[in-house]
Structure formats: structure tokens, C-alpha cells
Design an enzyme around this catalytic site. Sequence first.
Site, short mmCIF file in Angstrom:
data_model
loop_
_atom_site.label_atom_id
_atom_site.label_comp_id
_atom_site.label_asym_id
_atom_site.label_seq_id
_atom_site.Cartn_x
_atom_site.Cartn_y
_atom_site.Cartn_z
N ASP A 17 0.84 -1.21 0.00
CA ASP A 17 0.00 0.00 0.00
C ASP A 17 0.87 1.25 0.00
O ASP A 17 1.99 1.24 0.50
CB ASP A 17 -0.92 -0.04 1.24
CG ASP A 17 -2.10 0.91 1.10
OD1 ASP A 17 -2.37 1.38 -0.03
OD2 ASP A 17 -2.75 1.18 2.12
N ASN A 19 1.25 3.49 -2.87
CA ASN A 19 1.76 3.95 -4.17
C ASN A 19 1.24 5.34 -4.52
O ASN A 19 1.98 6.19 -5.01
CB ASN A 19 1.34 2.99 -5.28
CG ASN A 19 1.96 1.61 -5.14
OD1 ASN A 19 2.80 1.40 -4.29
ND2 ASN A 19 1.52 0.68 -5.98
N HIS A 34 2.47 3.49 -8.98
CA HIS A 34 2.32 2.06 -9.25
C HIS A 34 3.55 1.54 -10.01
O HIS A 34 4.01 0.42 -9.77
CB HIS A 34 1.05 1.79 -10.05
CG HIS A 34 -0.20 2.17 -9.31
ND1 HIS A 34 -0.42 1.84 -8.00
CD2 HIS A 34 -1.32 2.87 -9.70
CE1 HIS A 34 -1.61 2.31 -7.61
NE2 HIS A 34 -2.16 2.94 -8.62
N GLU A 64 -12.24 -4.74 -4.28
CA GLU A 64 -12.74 -3.37 -4.07
C GLU A 64 -12.00 -2.37 -4.97
O GLU A 64 -12.53 -1.31 -5.28
CB GLU A 64 -12.55 -2.99 -2.60
CG GLU A 64 -13.48 -3.73 -1.64
CD GLU A 64 -13.09 -5.18 -1.36
OE1 GLU A 64 -11.91 -5.55 -1.54
OE2 GLU A 64 -13.99 -5.97 -0.98
N ARG A 68 -12.13 1.89 -8.34
CA ARG A 68 -11.29 3.07 -8.61
C ARG A 68 -11.62 3.64 -9.99
O ARG A 68 -12.24 2.96 -10.81
CB ARG A 68 -9.81 2.67 -8.53
CG ARG A 68 -9.41 2.33 -7.11
CD ARG A 68 -7.92 2.16 -6.98
NE ARG A 68 -7.59 1.86 -5.59
CZ ARG A 68 -6.39 1.97 -5.07
NH1 ARG A 68 -5.38 2.38 -5.82
NH2 ARG A 68 -6.18 1.68 -3.80
N LEU A 128 11.39 -20.08 -4.76
CA LEU A 128 10.30 -19.28 -4.20
C LEU A 128 9.02 -19.44 -5.02
O LEU A 128 9.06 -19.41 -6.26
CB LEU A 128 10.71 -17.80 -4.20
CG LEU A 128 9.63 -16.79 -3.79
CD1 LEU A 128 9.40 -16.82 -2.29
CD2 LEU A 128 10.02 -15.38 -4.22
N GLU A 204 1.74 -13.35 12.22
CA GLU A 204 2.32 -12.18 12.88
C GLU A 204 2.16 -10.98 11.95
O GLU A 204 2.45 -11.06 10.76
CB GLU A 204 3.82 -12.41 13.15
CG GLU A 204 4.09 -13.51 14.15
CD GLU A 204 3.55 -13.20 15.54
OE1 GLU A 204 3.59 -12.01 15.94
OE2 GLU A 204 3.08 -14.13 16.21
C1 IPE Z 1 -5.31 -2.83 -0.23
O1 IPE Z 1 -4.99 -1.50 -0.41
C2 IPE Z 1 -5.32 -3.54 -1.55
C3 IPE Z 1 -4.01 -3.73 -2.18
C4 IPE Z 1 -2.86 -3.40 -1.68
C5 IPE Z 1 -4.05 -4.35 -3.48
P1 IPE Z 1 -6.13 -0.40 -0.56
O2 IPE Z 1 -5.44 0.92 -0.71
O3 IPE Z 1 -7.06 -0.78 -1.64
O4 IPE Z 1 -6.88 -0.51 0.84
P2 IPE Z 1 -7.79 0.52 1.62
O5 IPE Z 1 -8.81 1.02 0.67
O6 IPE Z 1 -6.89 1.62 2.09
O7 IPE Z 1 -8.34 -0.26 2.77
C1 IPE Z 2 -1.49 0.26 -3.41
O1 IPE Z 2 -1.31 1.64 -3.44
C2 IPE Z 2 -1.70 -0.30 -4.80
C3 IPE Z 2 -3.04 -0.82 -5.05
C4 IPE Z 2 -4.01 -0.86 -4.18
C5 IPE Z 2 -3.32 -1.33 -6.38
P1 IPE Z 2 -2.52 2.64 -3.41
O2 IPE Z 2 -2.89 2.97 -4.83
O3 IPE Z 2 -3.63 2.14 -2.58
O4 IPE Z 2 -1.86 3.91 -2.73
P2 IPE Z 2 -2.51 4.91 -1.69
O5 IPE Z 2 -3.10 4.10 -0.58
O6 IPE Z 2 -3.55 5.68 -2.44
O7 IPE Z 2 -1.37 5.76 -1.23
MG MG Z 3 -4.11 2.33 -0.61
#
Ligand code: IPE
Ligand code: IPE
Ligand code: MG
Length: 243
Positions: A17, A19, A34, A64, A68, A128, A204
Site C-alpha cells: 500500500d 503507491n 504504481h 474493491e 477506482r 520461491l 504475525e
Molecule cells: C489494499 O490496499 C489492496 C491492495 C494493496 C491491493 P487499498 O489501498 O485498496 O486498501 P484501503 O482502501 O486503504 O483499505
Molecule cells: C497500493 O497503493 C496499490 C493498489 C491498491 C493497487 P494505493 O494505490 O492504494 O496507494 P494509496 O493508498 O492511495 O497511497
Molecule cells: Mg491504498
Amino acid sequence: MTQNTLKIPQHIAIIMDGNGRWARQRGLPRIEGHRAGAESVRAVVRACGELGVRYLTLYAFSMENWRRPKAEVNALMRLLEFYLQQEIPELDRNNVRLRAIGRLHELPLAAQRQLEKSIAALDDNTGLTLVLALSYGGRAELVDAMREIARKVKTGSLDIADINEEAIARHLYTRDLPDPDLLIRTSGEMRVSNFLLWQISYTEIYVTETLWPDFRKPQLLEAIAAYSKRQRRFGRVATSDES
Ligand code: IPE
Ligand code: IPE
Ligand code: MG
């Protein structure tokens, strides 16, 4: 802690998370975050292979995430396809096997085809196992498992008395994988976001403020060092406290 005293988890799962925030901090469009995140995937996959981690499950796209903006979803799907194609030689050199979990049929056809091709190309590898969670939702996984179990009960191939924890685990997308030992979430969010709900019952959890594009081998080693200090009790008392 030196690398020698590290306890290497057999299975690491990561909620990648942050990006978007990484890009915003630089005044860049989210997709640049990304792209930088894909570099972290490369680095972390390589590092896990070197360290002897057996399974690495990456939350790449949640159910979910389909909500986007269309442009971001399309860009993510193209990036996925590109990564899957581009990375085969490097993954193969590193003896990495590829798997995917989620409602994969919901992915664009081109991405599905590329995924099948990449999985087949790496199928003989023995190092892996890289598991990509794509169009994945933990609740949807349980729904799919329950439907399959109900179908088997109805057709008589499964007895209600035989529905137990092992039977449920055998009907999940992760049927061939051990439960994760360590779950890492980057960017500081204290939530599970519908990831591996069944499988993380005794995993964990490690949350770091580091944004995913900044998470590379040194940050992975920090997470593993923290994990190495944990005492996993699984509901029992510590061995030193037994009397
Ligand atoms: C969780 O991140 C999903 C992935 C990393 C693919 P999100 O950014 O979608 O999660 P929320 O919306 O903050 O819970
Ligand atoms: C995680 O980064 C990547 C995906 C969920 C695909 P985000 O796109 O959720 O980045 P933030 O949370 O908006 O910073
Ligand atoms: Mg996110």
C-alpha cells in the site's frame, strides 16, 4: 541483528500500500507510484528468493479496487500484463514459480492469457513460489469455497460430518499454500482490507510507515528482524512459563 540470527518466515504476505501517496508527495500522477511499486516487487521477490523464503503472497489488486477510476484500473491492468511478460526471464533465472489467487476470470482477457502463459513458463521451477492476489477478496474467497462445498454435499461427494477446518482450507484459493507466518502492510494503515481473512488467524502482523515504492530489501530485512523477535504462542503458554 545479523542475517544469521534471522528467523526466515516460510510464507510472507504483503499488502503493498501507499503507491498513490508516494506519487502525490512528488507531484506525480498515481500511476507513477504504481510503476515505482513494480520496482519494489522486483526487489522484494529477488530478496525473498535469496533469503530462502518459500512463499511470497502479494496483494496486487483487491475486488474493491475495481471501484477506482477507470483510467487507474486500466493502467494497473496494463502494468500487470507488462510485468508478467517482462519478468519471466528474471523470475526463471531465480527459480521462481508463479501462482495467482482471486476471481481471476474478472481480469481483462489479455491479462488472463498472459498470467496463464507466465505460470506455465515457470512451472518447473522449485525455488520461491510467488503468489499474486488479483481481483482478490477474502470474503469472496469464503463465498466461493462455501458454494463449492454446498455443491459437493448436494451431489453426495462430501458428507456434512466431514466439513471441518481442513476441508474448508482445501476449498480456498490457497489450498496448496501454508498459512502466512508474517503479514506486512506498508504505508501505516492498520487494517486488513479483506486480505486472506481465513489464513491469517495466527499470522504475525507488521505495519510500517514506509510507502510501498520505498520498500526494498533493507526494509524487508527490518520486517523479518522484527518477526524474529516475536514469540508465537498459538494460544498456549510460553515454554519457559510451563510448570
Ligand atoms: C489494499 O490496499 C489492496 C491492495 C494493496 C491491493 P487499498 O489501498 O485498496 O486498501 P484501503 O482502501 O486503504 O483499505
Ligand atoms: C497500493 O497503493 C496499490 C493498489 C491498491 C493497487 P494505493 O494505490 O492504494 O496507494 P494509496 O493508498 O492511495 O497511497
Ligand atoms: Mg491504498
